[in-house]
Design a protein around this motif. Structure first.
Motif, PDB file in Angstrom:
ATOM      1  N   GLY A   1       1.048  -1.690   0.130  1.00  0.00           N
ATOM      2  CA  GLY A   1       0.115  -0.190  -0.225  1.00  0.00           C
ATOM      3  C   GLY A   1       1.089   1.160  -0.232  1.00  0.00           C
ATOM      4  O   GLY A   1       0.939   2.181   1.045  1.00  0.00           O
TER       5      GLY A   1
ATOM      6  N   GLY B   1       1.197   0.635  -5.116  1.00  0.00           N
ATOM      7  CA  GLY B   1      -0.155   0.345  -4.541  1.00  0.00           C
ATOM      8  C   GLY B   1      -0.768   1.055  -4.587  1.00  0.00           C
ATOM      9  O   GLY B   1      -2.274   0.230  -5.114  1.00  0.00           O
TER      10      GLY B   1
ATOM     11  N   GLU C   1      -1.401  -4.731   2.511  1.00  0.00           N
ATOM     12  CA  GLU C   1      -0.020  -3.821   3.672  1.00  0.00           C
ATOM     13  C   GLU C   1       0.966  -4.073   5.386  1.00  0.00           C
ATOM     14  O   GLU C   1      -0.312  -4.272   5.770  1.00  0.00           O
ATOM     15  CB  GLU C   1      -0.741  -1.822   3.960  1.00  0.00           C
ATOM     16  CG  GLU C   1       0.757  -1.072   4.447  1.00  0.00           C
ATOM     17  CD  GLU C   1       1.930  -1.208   4.084  1.00  0.00           C
ATOM     18  OE1 GLU C   1       1.542  -0.648   2.218  1.00  0.00           O
ATOM     19  OE2 GLU C   1       2.695  -1.919   4.487  1.00  0.00           O
TER      20      GLU C   1
ATOM     21  N   THR D   1       9.366  -1.860   7.062  1.00  0.00           N
ATOM     22  CA  THR D   1      10.638  -1.447   6.176  1.00  0.00           C
ATOM     23  C   THR D   1      11.857  -0.833   6.896  1.00  0.00           C
ATOM     24  O   THR D   1      12.809  -1.351   6.274  1.00  0.00           O
ATOM     25  CB  THR D   1      10.119  -0.936   4.506  1.00  0.00           C
ATOM     26  OG1 THR D   1       9.817   1.145   5.392  1.00  0.00           O
ATOM     27  CG2 THR D   1       8.658  -0.577   4.830  1.00  0.00           C
TER      28      THR D   1
ATOM     29  N   ALA E   1      12.584   2.543   7.006  1.00  0.00           N
ATOM     30  CA  ALA E   1      12.384   3.542   5.990  1.00  0.00           C
ATOM     31  C   ALA E   1      10.940   4.052   6.261  1.00  0.00           C
ATOM     32  O   ALA E   1      10.991   5.126   6.390  1.00  0.00           O
ATOM     33  CB  ALA E   1      12.774   3.140   4.860  1.00  0.00           C
TER      34      ALA E   1
ATOM     35  N   SER F   1      11.726  12.698   0.608  1.00  0.00           N
ATOM     36  CA  SER F   1      12.017  14.388  -0.068  1.00  0.00           C
ATOM     37  C   SER F   1      10.328  14.533   0.568  1.00  0.00           C
ATOM     38  O   SER F   1       9.661  13.369  -0.333  1.00  0.00           O
ATOM     39  CB  SER F   1      12.972  14.210  -1.622  1.00  0.00           C
ATOM     40  OG  SER F   1      11.382  15.226  -1.953  1.00  0.00           O
TER      41      SER F   1
HETATM   42  C1  LIG Z   1      15.744   5.691   2.823  1.00  0.00           C
HETATM   43  C2  LIG Z   1      14.729   5.712   0.391  1.00  0.00           C
HETATM   44  C3  LIG Z   1      14.127   7.101  -0.298  1.00  0.00           C
HETATM   45  C4  LIG Z   1      14.045   7.741  -1.148  1.00  0.00           C
HETATM   46  N1  LIG Z   1      13.625   8.536  -1.170  1.00  0.00           N
HETATM   47  C5  LIG Z   1      13.193   9.043  -2.380  1.00  0.00           C
HETATM   48  C6  LIG Z   1      13.168  10.509  -2.497  1.00  0.00           C
HETATM   49  O1  LIG Z   1      13.155  11.061  -1.849  1.00  0.00           O
HETATM   50  N2  LIG Z   1      12.241  10.442  -4.060  1.00  0.00           N
HETATM   51  C7  LIG Z   1      11.803   9.201  -5.019  1.00  0.00           C
HETATM   52  O2  LIG Z   1      11.201  10.198  -6.029  1.00  0.00           O
HETATM   53  N3  LIG Z   1      12.427   8.498  -4.794  1.00  0.00           N
HETATM   54  C8  LIG Z   1      12.242   7.663  -3.038  1.00  0.00           C
HETATM   55  N4  LIG Z   1      13.028   6.512  -3.487  1.00  0.00           N
HETATM   56  C9  LIG Z   1      12.489   5.698  -3.803  1.00  0.00           C
HETATM   57  C10 LIG Z   1      10.806   5.384  -3.394  1.00  0.00           C
HETATM   58  O3  LIG Z   1      11.252   3.834  -2.400  1.00  0.00           O
HETATM   59  C11 LIG Z   1      10.042   5.388  -3.931  1.00  0.00           C
HETATM   60  O4  LIG Z   1       9.811   6.651  -5.471  1.00  0.00           O
HETATM   61  C12 LIG Z   1       8.068   5.072  -4.002  1.00  0.00           C
HETATM   62  O5  LIG Z   1       8.264   4.799  -2.180  1.00  0.00           O
HETATM   63  C13 LIG Z   1       8.048   3.789  -4.855  1.00  0.00           C
HETATM   64  O6  LIG Z   1       7.338   3.887  -4.670  1.00  0.00           O
HETATM   65  P1  LIG Z   1       6.200   1.988  -4.367  1.00  0.00           P
HETATM   66  O7  LIG Z   1       5.307   2.402  -4.257  1.00  0.00           O
HETATM   67  O8  LIG Z   1       7.251   1.434  -5.762  1.00  0.00           O
HETATM   68  O9  LIG Z   1       6.984   1.400  -2.934  1.00  0.00           O
HETATM   69  P2  LIG Z   1       6.471   1.771  -1.625  1.00  0.00           P
HETATM   70  O10 LIG Z   1       6.353   3.522  -1.576  1.00  0.00           O
HETATM   71  O11 LIG Z   1       7.878   1.507  -0.907  1.00  0.00           O
HETATM   72  O12 LIG Z   1       5.463   0.830  -1.033  1.00  0.00           O
HETATM   73  C14 LIG Z   1       6.147  -0.924  -1.060  1.00  0.00           C
HETATM   74  C15 LIG Z   1       4.981  -0.893   0.516  1.00  0.00           C
HETATM   75  O13 LIG Z   1       4.858  -2.241   0.528  1.00  0.00           O
HETATM   76  C16 LIG Z   1       5.189  -2.776   2.113  1.00  0.00           C
HETATM   77  N5  LIG Z   1       5.207  -3.945   1.529  1.00  0.00           N
HETATM   78  C17 LIG Z   1       6.717  -4.388   1.120  1.00  0.00           C
HETATM   79  N6  LIG Z   1       6.561  -5.888   1.012  1.00  0.00           N
HETATM   80  C18 LIG Z   1       4.538  -6.289   1.178  1.00  0.00           C
HETATM   81  C19 LIG Z   1       4.441  -7.825   1.979  1.00  0.00           C
HETATM   82  N7  LIG Z   1       5.536  -8.640   1.406  1.00  0.00           N
HETATM   83  N8  LIG Z   1       3.781  -7.703   2.347  1.00  0.00           N
HETATM   84  C20 LIG Z   1       2.043  -6.440   2.039  1.00  0.00           C
HETATM   85  N9  LIG Z   1       2.908  -5.005   2.241  1.00  0.00           N
HETATM   86  C21 LIG Z   1       4.433  -4.875   2.288  1.00  0.00           C
HETATM   87  C22 LIG Z   1       5.402  -1.725   1.784  1.00  0.00           C
HETATM   88  O14 LIG Z   1       5.540  -1.493   3.634  1.00  0.00           O
HETATM   89  C23 LIG Z   1       5.195  -0.386   1.816  1.00  0.00           C
HETATM   90  O15 LIG Z   1       4.661   0.481   2.443  1.00  0.00           O
HETATM   91  C24 LIG Z   1      12.961   6.589  -1.768  1.00  0.00           C
HETATM   92  C25 LIG Z   1      13.676   5.098  -1.062  1.00  0.00           C
HETATM   93  C26 LIG Z   1      14.269   4.676  -0.573  1.00  0.00           C
HETATM   94  C27 LIG Z   1      14.085   3.255   0.201  1.00  0.00           C
END
Ligand SMILES: Cc1cc2nc3c(=O)[nH]c(=O)nc-3n(C[C@H](O)[C@H](O)[C@H](O)COP(=O)(O)OP(=O)(O)OC[C@H]3O[C@@H](n4cnc5c(N)ncnc54)[C@H](O)[C@@H]3O)c2cc1C
Length: 458
Positions: free
Chosen positions: A9, A13, A31, A38, A40, A52
């Motif tokens: 989520g 997602g 979620e 995580t 972070a 950010s």
């Molecule tokens: C430390 C850090 C700093 C970052 N800073 C930036 C930034 O400043 N600017 C930028 O553009 N990007 C940044 N990023 C990249 C950033 O993570 C992504 O841009 C964005 O949050 C990714 O979106 P997402 O939906 O793919 O993952 P996320 O937003 O991380 O969402 C994934 C979700 O899945 C959940 N999850 C994981 N495994 C499972 C499981 N097995 N079962 C159920 N739930 C699960 C997690 O809890 C999380 O809520 C950063 C990444 C990290 C790690």
């Protein structure tokens, strides 16, 4: 009865679940926070921004601005929430992160077609699903993804080398050549920046003294070398290599063997090699130059390299924890798995980078999952759109150098005639073409893909 499982989520997602639910699918959104964190994330909200609070430029002639305009056209819910939570930030879209996450959480919680389940998913489901578990996917699910895709197709760390605009490399100093003249192109496949002894030592000293981005606790392994992609076994940031001895870079990524500077006819003391990064040849990456220097420091220190004194950086180097799959081998541009039409990947795990890009891939995966459910052809967006280009890039990049990519004009096909256009005019032409082509593509596809059509109220 559930039609679709969405795992994660986060940004991708939440958008994916909403888009599929809007098109009538009954969605379960899993979620794992708050029971499992995580490292972070800090809250239990959906769509938490981990770092950010800026979602990048809002200007229509910037890459991120083009992507936003496309997402407005496609009906992005998260972009709507971001706009409702926006803060003054010049041309950028910055948000009050708590308000943004709360607005998204409320939209998801109140959607009649979405059920939120606060549990870790440990295995890839056998039923229709979107995997959007992000860069910090839980270890159990990572193992299941590795098993589906073969271990070598799952990466755990980014090792991103900086990318420069080819037009800003000084070819009076840098020269084209391949080591021992072995390249495919007559003039050589690489652009080489030669350093003499004094230049090399000055560069290493600046590198060692430059400010670094601090590693988080889940990234400590980087200091001793990590698996970060196909050919990066034991890969290290350049500043850590430099710490191991003043000449270690000259024997490592800056080794000059097999190269002669055409101006002197001699082998330089050290060399920085740049490799073409896109088909158009407008982007070049610094080979083996993954680094954790702060971005302004990268600009300052890397400009000490002869030939790069005026280089414009399209992307800075980074090394950080990041789970992502080998999308060029595993995904179709519709974001479906190559072997399972009912399994989608979205967000950072596909190798698309940046908050907006992650939301956008969630949006496309949600729409396409709904289309598959309704027995309609999933959409492949035109490559001339920013989202289409991102999906094309991650599914067609050269696997051996595959690294995450964010929205930028370098991944769009060249414009037909740009010779007389300046940089900004070219960007505007790209932006206009992207929106016109998206509009045309949307007008040609069946109604269920159009935002709001076939939707339940939410
Ligand atoms: C430390 C850090 C700093 C970052 N800073 C930036 C930034 O400043 N600017 C930028 O553009 N990007 C940044 N990023 C990249 C950033 O993570 C992504 O841009 C964005 O949050 C990714 O979106 P997402 O939906 O793919 O993952 P996320 O937003 O991380 O969402 C994934 C979700 O899945 C959940 N999850 C994981 N495994 C499972 C499981 N097995 N079962 C159920 N739930 C699960 C997690 O809890 C999380 O809520 C950063 C990444 C990290 C790690």
């Amino acid at each position: 009865m559930t039609d679709l499982l969405v795992i994660g989520g986060g940004l991708a997602g939440s958008e994916a679940a909403f888009q599929a639910a809007q098109r009538g699918l009954r969605v379960q959104l899993f979620e794992m926070r708050p029971s499992m964190q995580t490292g972070a994330h800090q809250t239990h909200d959906l769509a938490e921004l981990v770092c950010s609070n800026s979602l990048g430029s809002n200007l229509p002639d910037r890459a991120s601005g083009v992507l936003k305009n496309e997402m407005r056209m496609l009906g992005s819910m998260l972009l709507e929430c971001a706009e409702a939570a926006s803060l003054p930030a010049g041309g950028a879209l910055a948000v009050d992160r708590e308000l943004f996450a709360r607005l998204v959480t409320e939209r998801i919680e109140s959607h009649p077609n979405i059920e939120i389940i606060r549990e870790e998913v440990k295995e890839i489901p056998y039923s229709p699903a979107i995997i959007a578990s992000g860069p910090l996917t839980s270890p159990a699910l990572s193992r299941s993804i590795a098993a589906l895709s073969a271990e070598e197709h799952l990466f755990f760390f980014d090792a991103i080398s900086p990318i420069v605009d080819a037009d800003t490399i000084n070819l009076q100093i840098a020269f084209r050549a391949s080591r021992y003249g072995t390249g495919e192109q007559d003039e050589g496949d690489y652009i080489n920046c030669p350093l003499n002894r004094e230049e090399y030592y000055a560069f290493v000293e600046a590198l060692l003294n430059a400010q670094r981005i601090e590693l988080r606790s889940f990234e400590e392994a980087i200091k001793s070398g990590v698996k970060a992609g196909h050919f990066f076994e034991g890969c290290l940031p350049v500043e850590i290599i430099a710490e191991r001895g003043i000449d270690s870079l000259a024997f490592g990524p800056m080794r000059p063997v097999g190269l002669r500077d055409p101006r002197s006819g001699r082998r330089p003391y050290a060399v920085v090699q740049l490799r073409q990064d896109n088909l158009a040849g407008s982007l070049y990456n610094l080979v083996g130059f993954q680094t954790n220097l702060k971005f302004p420091e990268q600009k300052r220190v890397l400009r000490l390299i002869p030939g790069l004194e005026n280089a414009e950086f399209i992307r800075y180097g980074q090394m950080h924890r990041n789970t992502f799959i080998a999308s060029p081998k595993l995904l179709r541009p519709t974001l479906q798995h190559i072997q399972r039409a009912d399994l989608f990947f979205a967000g950072q795990i596909t190798g698309v980078e940046g908050y907006m890009g992650n939301i956008a891939t969630g949006l496309l995966a949600g729409i396409n999952a709904a289309r598959v459910h309704h027995h309609e052809e999933p959409i492949v967006l035109p490559q001339t759109t920013m989202l289409g280009a991102l999906c094309h890039y991650v599914t067609h990049a050269d696997l051996k150098d595959f690294q995450p990519m964010k929205a930028n004009f370098g991944i769009l096909p060249a414009l037909e005639s740009t010779s007389k256009l300046g940089k900004r005019e070219r960007a505007s032409a790209h932006a206009e073409r992207a929106l016109a082509d998206l509009q045309l593509a949307l007008s040609l596809i069946a109604p269920a893909a159009v935002p709001g059509v076939g939707a339940n109220s939410a």
